[in-house]
Scaffold this active site. Structure first.
Site, PDB file in Angstrom:
ATOM      1  N   CYS A 283       2.957   4.843   5.380  1.00  0.00           N
ATOM      2  CA  CYS A 283       3.244   4.801   4.002  1.00  0.00           C
ATOM      3  C   CYS A 283       4.523   5.626   3.621  1.00  0.00           C
ATOM      4  O   CYS A 283       5.377   5.172   2.774  1.00  0.00           O
ATOM      5  CB  CYS A 283       1.985   5.359   3.396  1.00  0.00           C
TER       6      CYS A 283
ATOM      7  N   ASP B 201      -0.341  -0.855  -1.594  1.00  0.00           N
ATOM      8  CA  ASP B 201      -0.503  -0.017  -0.511  1.00  0.00           C
ATOM      9  C   ASP B 201      -1.262  -0.797   0.526  1.00  0.00           C
ATOM     10  O   ASP B 201      -2.387  -1.242   0.644  1.00  0.00           O
ATOM     11  CB  ASP B 201      -1.076   1.250  -0.901  1.00  0.00           C
ATOM     12  N   ASP B 202      -0.502  -0.854   1.724  1.00  0.00           N
ATOM     13  CA  ASP B 202      -1.162  -1.486   2.933  1.00  0.00           C
ATOM     14  C   ASP B 202      -1.734  -2.895   2.649  1.00  0.00           C
ATOM     15  O   ASP B 202      -2.539  -3.384   3.124  1.00  0.00           O
ATOM     16  CB  ASP B 202      -2.624  -0.876   3.167  1.00  0.00           C
TER      17      ASP B 202
ATOM     18  N   ASP C 123       4.141  -1.449   0.764  1.00  0.00           N
ATOM     19  CA  ASP C 123       4.844  -0.403   1.713  1.00  0.00           C
ATOM     20  C   ASP C 123       4.678  -0.743   3.225  1.00  0.00           C
ATOM     21  O   ASP C 123       5.571  -0.378   3.895  1.00  0.00           O
ATOM     22  CB  ASP C 123       4.150   1.040   1.371  1.00  0.00           C
ATOM     23  N   ASN C 124       3.604  -1.377   3.619  1.00  0.00           N
ATOM     24  CA  ASN C 124       3.527  -1.787   4.792  1.00  0.00           C
ATOM     25  C   ASN C 124       2.567  -2.846   5.164  1.00  0.00           C
ATOM     26  O   ASN C 124       1.776  -3.186   3.917  1.00  0.00           O
ATOM     27  CB  ASN C 124       3.124  -0.570   5.721  1.00  0.00           C
TER      28      ASN C 124
END
Length: 485
Positions: free
Chosen positions: A80, A44-45, A259-260
């Site tokens: 997300c 995540d991130d 996801d990013n």
């Protein structure tokens, strides 16, 4: 810039590993052929731009060095829920209709469940390719919401499900274990979740130079992110060793990505994602597996909408039977395709969020903004709605973006000459290129399935016919021409 309490609450939303595993039992009557296993590790991130991979030495050795690393991997939307929806469906946001992290934005909503969940790649793997499937970690930000079935809802396609209720937390969270709630507290050894599993006005409003308290705040957050990544690194090592002990490693594809991206201070923005710049849309992507030679690096352009098609391709499922917008990059990993025949552009799109009322702490900002920090620097707004064509070709490394606002604000960057995106060349770039990119953007924004994989502006197969301009969007081109004069 912020109290420790604010820092904790902000940071704990940020970095949570999501592990998704597909493991196949057997295939064929004789048992002589075994389809490969697939493991997708989704962080995540996790950024690339500010050294997000630096703490992950084990991961780079066990996955990247043992297989292929993609240096031009991007997400279809730097937020997300839209990004994760793109991974699951293989579709751009304008086709899966998840626009933000809220239930109203279709994030894990009842409408999403009805229209998309039966067609995700895990559902197809289980239904048509005979795979056993396992999920653990963060699914979609609003998963478990009472209005969307609660934690009792188990998305189709999963043989075993351990899903986090709502958004990222490391402690005091609830898991859905095959549809039954399992609560966790705050004891590290039992409960730490990773171990259990020139700009647009929004940029110009940031305060430059940043205050000392802001810099200190971001430095502290940066250190905490890196510490958290050490647990991710340990998890990858344990996973690889477990597969090796069981004799499954040589028959398993392992994907590692995010996801990013993320930013912590670039352009004086505090900490978040959801901007069009490289630090938010570029992600790490490493893959190891059968027929993938070690120590490879590929510059070919891939996106998170390609993960689903690639995994289905690995499983032997015909991707053309789906409505997915992405394309399989399995041939790239196996060395069966060269850059001249590969795609040259992808679509990045995001729909901004804002509040209908002013933030009491920042009354001068007025309504329409969101994600505002204590020093009244905001990360998002209603008119932070944009779409971009990200081009990576032998003759061009370009980003072209249009904002959906009253002025149709345009940002264009030559990523070769200006890798940090400091100079917007929208007013100096050749008018013909501008019109071609505008046309290409409109094509991609209305594409679906195969039409999302047509040649881009810098592809030798591209043909530009101004007569095919979309009449419904002619005002955009007219406005664009006026702005560039």
């Amino acid at each position: 810039m912020a109290s420790n309490r604010f820092l904790r609450s902000t940071f704990l939303r940020r970095l949570l590993i999501c592990v998704t595993l597909w493991s196949h039992l057997s295939s064929g009557a004789s048992g002589s052929y075994r389809r490969p296993n697939v493991v997708l590790i989704l962080t995540d991130d996790l950024d690339v731009a500010i050294g997000g991979l630096n703490p992950l030495s084990k991961t780079k050795k066990l996955i990247g060095d043992a297989g292929i690393s993609f240096t031009n991997a991007f997400v279809a939307s730097p937020l997300c829920c839209p990004s994760r929806a793109s991974i699951l469906t293989g579709k751009y946001p304008h086709n899966h209709h998840v626009i933000n992290n809220t239930l109203e934005g279709n994030c894990s909503s009842a409408a999403w469940q009805k229209s998309e969940e039966d067609h995700t790649f895990p559902a197809l793997l289980r239904s048509y390719a005979g795979y056993q499937t396992f999920f653990a970690g963060k699914y979609l930000n609003q998963y478990g919401h009472a209005e969307a079935g609660g934690v009792e809802h188990v998305p189709p396609g999963w043989s075993y499900w351990v899903g986090l209720e709502k958004n990222s937390k490391y402690y005091n969270y609830t898991l859905s274990v095959n549809g039954k709630a399992q609560k966790h507290g705050a004891e590290y050894s039992k409960d730490y979740l990773t171990d259990v599993l020139d700009k647009h006005w929004l940029i110009r409003q940031a305060k430059t130079p940043m205050t000392n308290s802001s810099v200190q705040f971001l430095d502290d957050a940066f250190r905490k992110r890196w510490r958290t990544l050490l647990s991710v690194d340990d998890l990858v090592e344990k996973l690889v060793k477990r597969l090796e002990v069981r004799g499954e490693l040589d028959n398993t594809y392992i994907f590692f990505t995010s996801d990013n991206g993320y930013h912590t201070g670039q352009f004086s923005l505090p900490m978040d994602k959801r901007q069009l710049y490289e630090f938010d849309i570029r992600v790490p992507l490493m893959v190891r597996g059968p027929n993938i030679k070690p120590n490879q690096t590929s510059k070919m352009l891939v996106a998170n909408v390609d993960l689903g098609p690639t995994i289905l391709d690995i499983a032997g499922y015909n991707v053309n039977k789906t409505q997915m917008d992405g394309m399989s990059f399995l041939p790239v990993m196996e060395g069966k395709v060269n850059a001249s025949s590969w795609r040259t552009d992808i679509l990045v799109e995001y729909e901004g969020e804002g509040s209908n009322v002013s933030d009491p702490a920042c009354p001068l900002l007025g309504p329409g903004v969101s994600e505002c920090f204590p020093d009244c620097v905001c990360e998002d707004s209603y008119n932070n709605t944009y779409a971009c064509v990200r081009t990576v070709a032998s003759s061009a490394n370009l980003q072209y973006c249009e904002f959906d606002d009253n002025e149709v604000f345009v940002e264009v960057y030559n990523m070769t000459a200006d890798p940090f995106q400091l100079s917007n060349i929208a007013k100096t770039i050749d008018q013909e290129i501008l019109e071609k990119m505008n046309h290409r953007l409109m094509m991609l924004q209305s594409c679906s399935g195969q039409s999302c994989r047509t040649p881009g502006v810098y592809d030798s197969r591209y043909r530009f016919d101004p007569r095919q301009m979309f009449t419904s969007h002619s005002w955009r081109l007219s406005k664009l021409r006026q702005k560039m004069k």
